[in-house]
Scaffold this motif. Structure first.
Motif, mmCIF file in Angstrom:
data_model
loop_
_atom_site.group_PDB
_atom_site.id
_atom_site.type_symbol
_atom_site.label_atom_id
_atom_site.label_comp_id
_atom_site.label_asym_id
_atom_site.label_seq_id
_atom_site.Cartn_x
_atom_site.Cartn_y
_atom_site.Cartn_z
ATOM 1 N N ALA A 17 -31.367 110.654 9.423
ATOM 2 C CA ALA A 17 -32.444 110.344 8.570
ATOM 3 C C ALA A 17 -33.731 110.836 9.527
ATOM 4 O O ALA A 17 -34.828 110.946 9.048
ATOM 5 N N LYS A 18 -33.675 110.937 10.722
ATOM 6 C CA LYS A 18 -34.665 111.689 11.331
ATOM 7 C C LYS A 18 -35.034 113.008 10.753
ATOM 8 O O LYS A 18 -36.351 113.332 11.143
ATOM 9 N N TYR A 19 -34.125 113.693 10.199
ATOM 10 C CA TYR A 19 -34.478 114.935 9.876
ATOM 11 C C TYR A 19 -34.652 115.074 8.407
ATOM 12 O O TYR A 19 -35.357 115.816 7.684
ATOM 13 N N ILE A 20 -33.850 114.310 7.575
ATOM 14 C CA ILE A 20 -34.173 114.510 6.114
ATOM 15 C C ILE A 20 -34.531 113.289 5.470
ATOM 16 O O ILE A 20 -34.683 112.861 4.090
ATOM 17 N N GLN A 25 -29.267 110.015 0.698
ATOM 18 C CA GLN A 25 -28.396 109.808 -0.282
ATOM 19 C C GLN A 25 -27.910 110.758 -1.153
ATOM 20 O O GLN A 25 -26.773 110.738 -1.734
ATOM 21 N N LEU A 26 -28.648 111.712 -0.910
ATOM 22 C CA LEU A 26 -28.230 113.418 -1.930
ATOM 23 C C LEU A 26 -27.124 113.835 -1.231
ATOM 24 O O LEU A 26 -26.416 114.526 -1.816
ATOM 25 N N LEU A 27 -26.933 113.595 0.169
ATOM 26 C CA LEU A 27 -25.684 114.381 0.867
ATOM 27 C C LEU A 27 -24.383 113.707 0.454
ATOM 28 O O LEU A 27 -23.337 114.182 0.160
ATOM 29 N N VAL A 28 -24.612 112.212 0.219
ATOM 30 C CA VAL A 28 -23.336 111.672 -0.319
ATOM 31 C C VAL A 28 -22.859 111.746 -1.839
ATOM 32 O O VAL A 28 -21.814 111.979 -2.255
ATOM 33 N N ASP A 29 -23.969 111.412 -2.769
ATOM 34 C CA ASP A 29 -23.862 111.466 -4.053
ATOM 35 C C ASP A 29 -24.546 112.943 -4.498
ATOM 36 O O ASP A 29 -25.520 112.911 -5.154
ATOM 37 N N TYR A 88 -26.740 121.875 5.573
ATOM 38 C CA TYR A 88 -26.881 120.505 4.774
ATOM 39 C C TYR A 88 -28.117 119.966 4.993
ATOM 40 O O TYR A 88 -28.685 119.476 3.951
ATOM 41 N N LEU A 89 -28.487 120.234 6.209
ATOM 42 C CA LEU A 89 -29.799 119.375 6.411
ATOM 43 C C LEU A 89 -31.087 120.213 6.001
ATOM 44 O O LEU A 89 -32.080 119.631 5.366
ATOM 45 N N ALA A 90 -31.114 121.586 6.041
ATOM 46 C CA ALA A 90 -32.091 122.285 5.795
ATOM 47 C C ALA A 90 -32.589 122.165 4.445
ATOM 48 O O ALA A 90 -33.939 122.065 4.056
ATOM 49 N N PRO A 91 -32.086 122.004 3.246
ATOM 50 C CA PRO A 91 -32.546 121.847 2.025
ATOM 51 C C PRO A 91 -33.233 120.699 1.705
ATOM 52 O O PRO A 91 -34.131 120.744 0.964
ATOM 53 N N TYR A 92 -32.907 119.581 2.505
ATOM 54 C CA TYR A 92 -33.465 118.437 2.090
ATOM 55 C C TYR A 92 -34.524 117.727 3.334
ATOM 56 O O TYR A 92 -35.185 117.106 3.538
ATOM 57 N N ALA A 93 -34.685 118.821 4.228
ATOM 58 C CA ALA A 93 -35.757 118.429 5.344
ATOM 59 C C ALA A 93 -36.988 118.047 4.942
ATOM 60 O O ALA A 93 -37.559 118.767 4.076
ATOM 61 N N LYS A 94 -37.671 116.990 5.620
ATOM 62 C CA LYS A 94 -38.882 116.597 5.163
ATOM 63 C C LYS A 94 -39.908 117.360 5.957
ATOM 64 O O LYS A 94 -41.176 117.557 5.627
ATOM 65 N N TYR A 95 -39.642 117.643 7.136
ATOM 66 C CA TYR A 95 -40.489 118.159 8.264
ATOM 67 C C TYR A 95 -39.987 119.494 8.623
ATOM 68 O O TYR A 95 -39.023 119.474 9.188
ATOM 69 N N GLN A 127 -45.078 112.828 16.298
ATOM 70 C CA GLN A 127 -44.611 113.065 17.583
ATOM 71 C C GLN A 127 -43.128 112.723 17.668
ATOM 72 O O GLN A 127 -42.884 111.471 17.007
ATOM 73 N N TYR A 128 -42.220 113.466 18.028
ATOM 74 C CA TYR A 128 -41.060 112.980 18.335
ATOM 75 C C TYR A 128 -40.395 112.901 16.787
ATOM 76 O O TYR A 128 -39.123 112.234 16.879
ATOM 77 N N GLN A 129 -40.739 113.488 15.876
ATOM 78 C CA GLN A 129 -40.101 113.516 14.511
ATOM 79 C C GLN A 129 -39.127 114.616 14.460
ATOM 80 O O GLN A 129 -39.328 115.842 15.126
ATOM 81 N N GLY A 130 -37.953 114.529 13.860
ATOM 82 C CA GLY A 130 -37.014 115.506 13.863
ATOM 83 C C GLY A 130 -37.529 116.577 12.701
ATOM 84 O O GLY A 130 -38.044 116.273 11.632
ATOM 85 N N VAL A 131 -37.513 117.857 13.350
ATOM 86 C CA VAL A 131 -37.795 119.124 12.303
ATOM 87 C C VAL A 131 -36.811 120.077 12.393
ATOM 88 O O VAL A 131 -35.953 120.206 13.163
#
Length: 180
Positions: A17-20, A25-29, A88-95, A127-131
């Motif tokens: 969740a730090k990254y996306i 939820q989109l990863l599971v369903d 799997y993380l890159a398409p849903y990344a917020k930052y 600061q310290y946000q997953g990117v």
């Protein structure tokens, strides 16, 4: 191969969740079927339920890998994401952070991203946000943790670290014997 416990699931989902963020939820369903996370030899695998049912016929000691390895639990029960989870993380990344072509090689060798190599950064990154780190051509290169917020990046000196390195696609070459 077993399902994750409540505590393991919580620790893993907090890290992802730090990254996306809420896109977890989109990863599971997914539209192409239901996917789940399974633990095998302290490694967490992301696998479709259809393949999981087929793998039930294989004994646990003979099973090497199943699905995509998302990361592993350390001896202290902390979760560490592997580079294999990047697709799997890159398409849903917020930052997101884009780095200049000159800084790509340095990042792919496992170094932090400096301000001089920073191309763009998503607005309101704290600061310290997953990117997720991208090249200027929008190719995902890895992920890390923002050392400075977006506002701090504007006024920091060029040799200051702006993204702490976590994982990059160069690990496929550097650690090919340990990645499963």
């Amino acid at each position: 191969m077993r399902p994750l416990t409540e505590e393991e699931t919580r620790v893993m989902f907090e890290k992802i969740a730090k990254y996306i963020g809420e896109n977890l939820q989109l990863l599971v369903d997914r539209p192409d079927g239901t996917y789940c996370f399974r633990l095998h030899n302290d490694r967490v695998y992301y696998v479709s339920e259809k393949i999981l049912k087929l793998a039930a016929n294989i004994s646990g000691d003979k099973l090497v890998s199943l699905g995509t390895c998302f990361g592993k639990f350390t001896k202290t029960h902390k979760f560490r994401l592997h580079i294999t989870a990047l697709d799997y993380l890159a398409p849903y990344a917020k930052y997101k952070v884009w780095i200049k072509p000159g800084a790509e090689q340095s990042f792919l060798y496992g170094n932090h991203v400096l301000k001089s190599g920073l191309g763009r950064i998503t607005e309101n990154t704290s600061q310290y946000q997953g990117v997720v780190v991208y090249s200027m051509a929008d190719i995902p290169l890895g992920f890390g943790v923002a050392a400075k917020s977006t506002q701090d990046c504007r006024k920091v000196d060029p040799m200051a670290i702006v993204v702490f390195h976590q994982a990059d696609i160069g690990e496929y070459v550097r650690h090919e014997e340990t990645l499963t």
